[in-house]
Design a protein around this motif. Structure first.
Motif, PDB file in Angstrom:
ATOM      1  N   TYR A   1      18.721  -4.343 -73.745  1.00  0.00           N
ATOM      2  CA  TYR A   1      19.246  -4.274 -75.123  1.00  0.00           C
ATOM      3  C   TYR A   1      18.749  -5.447 -75.963  1.00  0.00           C
ATOM      4  CZ  TYR A   1      22.589  -0.533 -73.958  1.00  0.00           C
ATOM      5  OH  TYR A   1      23.169   0.659 -73.598  1.00  0.00           O
ATOM      6  N   TYR A   2      18.716  -6.632 -75.360  1.00  0.00           N
ATOM      7  CA  TYR A   2      18.272  -7.825 -76.085  1.00  0.00           C
ATOM      8  C   TYR A   2      16.836  -7.655 -76.574  1.00  0.00           C
ATOM      9  CZ  TYR A   2      16.705 -12.653 -76.823  1.00  0.00           C
ATOM     10  OH  TYR A   2      16.159 -13.798 -77.353  1.00  0.00           O
ATOM     11  N   HIS A   3      15.969  -7.161 -75.733  1.00  0.00           N
ATOM     12  CA  HIS A   3      14.570  -7.017 -76.130  1.00  0.00           C
ATOM     13  C   HIS A   3      14.371  -5.871 -77.117  1.00  0.00           C
ATOM     14  CE1 HIS A   3      13.859  -9.737 -72.713  1.00  0.00           C
ATOM     15  NE2 HIS A   3      12.815 -10.104 -73.429  1.00  0.00           N
ATOM     16  N   LEU A   4      15.166  -4.835 -77.031  1.00  0.00           N
ATOM     17  CA  LEU A   4      15.134  -3.811 -78.081  1.00  0.00           C
ATOM     18  C   LEU A   4      15.551  -4.429 -79.421  1.00  0.00           C
ATOM     19  CD1 LEU A   4      16.600  -0.698 -76.239  1.00  0.00           C
ATOM     20  CD2 LEU A   4      14.363  -0.825 -77.350  1.00  0.00           C
ATOM     21  N   GLY A   5      16.553  -5.296 -79.359  1.00  0.00           N
ATOM     22  CA  GLY A   5      16.972  -5.979 -80.581  1.00  0.00           C
ATOM     23  C   GLY A   5      15.857  -6.816 -81.174  1.00  0.00           C
ATOM     24  N   LEU A   6      15.080  -7.516 -80.315  1.00  0.00           N
ATOM     25  CA  LEU A   6      13.947  -8.307 -80.807  1.00  0.00           C
ATOM     26  C   LEU A   6      12.919  -7.431 -81.512  1.00  0.00           C
ATOM     27  CD1 LEU A   6      13.192 -10.832 -77.897  1.00  0.00           C
ATOM     28  CD2 LEU A   6      14.513 -11.235 -79.978  1.00  0.00           C
ATOM     29  N   ILE A   7      12.651  -6.263 -80.940  1.00  0.00           N
ATOM     30  CA  ILE A   7      11.669  -5.357 -81.554  1.00  0.00           C
ATOM     31  C   ILE A   7      12.125  -4.938 -82.941  1.00  0.00           C
ATOM     32  CG2 ILE A   7      10.655  -3.048 -81.405  1.00  0.00           C
ATOM     33  CD1 ILE A   7      10.612  -3.408 -78.358  1.00  0.00           C
ATOM     34  N   PHE A   8      13.382  -4.539 -83.068  1.00  0.00           N
ATOM     35  CA  PHE A   8      13.884  -4.081 -84.372  1.00  0.00           C
ATOM     36  C   PHE A   8      13.965  -5.240 -85.367  1.00  0.00           C
ATOM     37  CE2 PHE A   8      15.789  -0.654 -81.662  1.00  0.00           C
ATOM     38  CZ  PHE A   8      14.992   0.368 -82.176  1.00  0.00           C
ATOM     39  N   LEU A   9      14.294  -6.433 -84.882  1.00  0.00           N
ATOM     40  CA  LEU A   9      14.308  -7.596 -85.766  1.00  0.00           C
ATOM     41  C   LEU A   9      12.897  -7.885 -86.280  1.00  0.00           C
ATOM     42  CD1 LEU A   9      16.047  -9.865 -86.984  1.00  0.00           C
ATOM     43  CD2 LEU A   9      15.573 -11.221 -84.927  1.00  0.00           C
ATOM     44  N   GLU A  10      11.910  -7.774 -85.400  1.00  0.00           N
ATOM     45  CA  GLU A  10      10.515  -7.985 -85.796  1.00  0.00           C
ATOM     46  C   GLU A  10      10.083  -6.954 -86.836  1.00  0.00           C
ATOM     47  OE1 GLU A  10       7.289 -10.392 -85.587  1.00  0.00           O
ATOM     48  OE2 GLU A  10       8.754 -10.543 -83.967  1.00  0.00           O
ATOM     49  N   GLN A  11      10.576  -5.728 -86.705  1.00  0.00           N
ATOM     50  CA  GLN A  11      10.210  -4.651 -87.626  1.00  0.00           C
ATOM     51  C   GLN A  11      11.100  -4.617 -88.874  1.00  0.00           C
ATOM     52  OE1 GLN A  11      10.580  -1.408 -84.756  1.00  0.00           O
ATOM     53  NE2 GLN A  11       8.354  -1.253 -84.624  1.00  0.00           N
TER      54      GLN A  11
END
Length: 707
Positions: free
Chosen positions: A611-621
């Motif tokens: 979940y944390y890394h999915l959050g990083l992806i969406f934050l980057e986008q």
């Protein structure tokens, strides 16, 4: 380091060559280049390289034809035989005539050898319809005997703008331009032979326009001479090396001292602020490896030169490191790990060379191991646990793709699969070898390996023989299992808990695994009420027994708690699936990373790490609502690893700041501070964001752990 990549056409053509032709081609390549004298002129305004070079080599057998590799963007104008003449075989008398024969057909006279300084015939293949890629085949005009030095003078030139003609279709390793110029050994910008194995002495003179600084490697400080509107730099290698690493441009030059080493930085002016932190990491690595293994061959001067973003992120020559501009802008953790590995190549790859690229494990794998050993020696707590787990998961990503021994010949050396097998599995195998031999003998092995093969080329077979010598026993079982094979074991435990008469607890059982003839030490951790206890057993086939005695009630037995063994488990299978997504995220492939992580999430819906890394992806986008959703899910999950809570709070604060919701952002930063967890400098970062809101429009890399 890299090797020549075969094009499909070249591979097909090689397959169609008859066996005899291929053996003759191989025989023609058996020579040893010993010295280069090169004069190169860079014309940045026109992207042009002009060069002349005397190449001295020694045939290993009688030779008339030799083949050199050369970048396909460069054109050879002339090749001459310099200052020598091959011995002419004495004329053979005709065979005696036989009675009754009308006569004997006379043998044609021998072809006269070319006179010194006479132009030779050659054929240049700029595409590379052979295994070695773009090349120049030279007819020496006569057969030279084995062992006699031959010197050829090459004159060549051409524009160096794109990757075309180089070993990697998408990355240029040689470029001449007004903003920066660089010539890497691997680019084949000069005629050379036997990539990564044929080391030579050299004297290289580089001429550039006034205003350009030139960085290069050498055994002694370079000389600089201004002549008219140009400047000439001279670089000398007295000891054989993989030569020809040059960078030039309107650089800012800074010299720093770290211990016994002088660090010279050539960077663009806007990156001056990264010199000090980079120097600190590089200097620390140089000192650590020197203490662990001994002195490297390059001496005390280490050169760091900035390139651009059209080339490799990093590339190492003897005593020199090329760094791309993007590495200067990358997150600290990424830059540090890469610098640590690149510095280690000075020991494994340059001080000790390779007999062939198939032996890459004792360079690239050993460099990655050395970088891990440095982190292991400096990290503690959660950071150390994360580094250990990170190495294991990366090693398992493509473990089935090829063995360590076969990977250089079967995998593209720029692929994720190659990196996983050679770098990360390679490092894990060195780690298991340390556990098997014991630290004292393992350290002795590496120091002896460096001393015995200093300035020489080594192979995996050489390393195995030395391992047998240091271990005092035949280690064939280890190399057959971990270097020459694929597959990793899976462990399970069976045990009973018995209450003793004295009120203590005995935990007695067996640890099992699924491979035949597996021989290695296995660490076990017993968690019990009030503490933990460690024990190491040695498995010599399928299993071994264990016995713990504790004062508290046993809770569980954990196999390999510090991730020292290449192994698999249900938890690791999920983690490796997620790791593939994380690696894609690191490479900027966000859509593919999201798909991979979401597939991994189906295997474990409570996995906070995913979940944390999915959050990083969406934050980057800049999809802030989805980022918040996933960081909240991470906080509601299993909270593994332990740093997930503090960094999910910080990232939640970033997402709220990006949406303009400062009150919620401040609340999350304060909650991060309340955890007291300072993993990866989390407390300092949280305070920074309390003082200054996160701004997604600012040119900044994301902070915090990413893996």
């Amino acid at each position: 380091m890299m090797r020549t990549n075969l094009s499909l056409a070249a591979a097909l053509l090689l397959a169609l060559l008859p066996a005899v032709a291929r053996s003759q081609q191989s025989a023609a390549l058996r020579f040893d280049v010993t010295n280069y004298r090169i004069e190169a002129e860079l014309s940045p305004a026109t992207h042009l390289l002009r060069a002349r070079g005397d190449v001295t080599f020694v045939p290993q057998e009688p030779t008339r034809t030799v083949t050199f590799e050369l970048n396909g963007s460069l054109k050879v104008e002339r090749i001459e035989l310099i200052g020598q003449q091959p011995p002419v075989a004495p004329p053979q008398p005709p065979p005696p005539s036989s009675a009754g024969r009308r006569g004997v057909r006379a043998r044609p006279p021998a072809t006269p050898p070319p006179a010194p300084d006479q132009a030779l015939n050659f054929v240049q293949d700029p595409v590379g319809a052979e295994a070695i890629g773009p090349n120049v085949r030279v007819d020496l005009g006569a057969v030279f005997p084995a062992g006699q030095p031959v010197t050829l003078r090459f004159v060549w030139s051409g524009p160096l703008i794109t990757p075309e003609g180089g070993p990697i279709p998408t990355k240029r390793l040689a470029y001449v331009g007004p903003e920066v110029s660089y010539l890497m050994y691997a680019a084949r910008w000069f005629p050379f032979h036997d990539y990564a194995a044929d080391r030579a002495t050299a004297e290289i003179t580089v001429t550039v326009p006034t205003g350009f600084e030139v960085a290069g490697s050498g055994d002694e400080p370079p000389t600089r001479q201004a002549v008219g509107g140009v400047v000439r730099y001279r670089f000398v290698h007295r000891q054989p090396a993989l030569i020809g690493n040059i960078a030039a441009g309107p650089y800012l030059v800074r010299n720093l001292r770290y211990g016994n080493y002088e660090l010279q930085f050539y960077v663009q002016p806007q990156n001056e602020g990264r010199i000090a932190p980079f120097a600190e990491e590089i200097g620390r690595a140089l000192q650590f490896y020197t203490q662990q293994y001994g002195q490297p061959n390059f001496g005390g001067r280490y050169v760091v030169a900035q390139t651009d973003d059209e080339t490799l992120e990093a590339y190492s020559g003897p005593g020199m490191l090329f760094l791309s501009s993007r590495l200067f802008d990358s997150p600290r953790q990424v830059a540090v790990e890469r610098l640590q590995r690149e510095v280690a190549y000075q020991w494994w790859g340059h001080t000790v060379g390779l007999k062939s690229f198939d032996d890459a494990w004792i360079s690239q794998g050993l460099a990655e191991w050395s970088a891990f050993a440095l982190r292991e020696a400096t990290l503690t707590g959660a950071a150390l646990e994360a580094a250990q787990r990170d190495l294991l998961e990366r090693a398992l990503l493509f473990e089935q793709s090829a063995s360590i021994l076969r990977a250089p010949s079967t995998l593209d050396d720029q692929s994720a699969a190659y990196r996983s097998v050679i770098f990360y599995k390679g490092a894990m195998v060195f780690r298991m070898l340390r556990e098997t031999l014991g630290k004292e003998r393992f350290d002795q092995l590496l120091r002896t390996f460096l001393d015995r093969f200093r300035g020489r080329n080594a192979s995996i077979d050489d390393f195995e023989k030395l391992t047998n010598e240091i271990a005092g026993t035949n280690m064939r079982y280890f190399f057959a299992r971990w270097v020459e094979s694929t597959g990793v074991p899976e462990f399970a435990t069976d045990y009973q808990i018995i209450r003793t008469r004295t009120g203590k607890f005995r935990t007695r059982g067996t640890v099992r695994q699924n491979f035949d003839n597996l021989r290695l030490p296995v660490e076990l951790l017993l968690r019990y009420e009030g503490g933990t206890e460690n024990k190491t057993v040695f498995i010599e086939d399928k299993s071994d027994d264990f016995d713990f005695e504790t004062t508290g009630q046993p809770i569980e037995v954990i196999v390999d708690p510090n991730n020292k063994i290449l192994r698999t488990s249900e938890e690791l299978r999920i983690a490796v699936a997620a790791r593939r997504g994380i690696e894609l995220y690191r490479e900027g492939q966000y859509a593919e990373a999201q798909n991979q992580l979401e597939e991994a999430l189906k295997l474990d819906r409570s996995n906070s790490w995913i979940y944390y890394h999915l959050g990083l992806i969406f934050l980057e986008q800049r999809n802030y609502d989805r980022a918040i959703e996933n960081f909240r899910a991470a906080l509601s999950g299993n909270l593994k690893p332990s740093w997930i809570e503090v960094w999910s709070r910080i990232k939640l604060g970033n997402a709220y700041d990006a949406k303009g919701d400062r009150d919620r952002a401040v609340n999350e930063y304060n909650l991060a501070l309340k955890t007291g967890d300072n993993y990866d400098n989390a407390q300092t970062i949280a305070r920074q964001y309390l003082a200054t809101p996160y701004d997604p429009r600012a040119a900044q890399a994301q902070q915090g752990p990413r893996g």
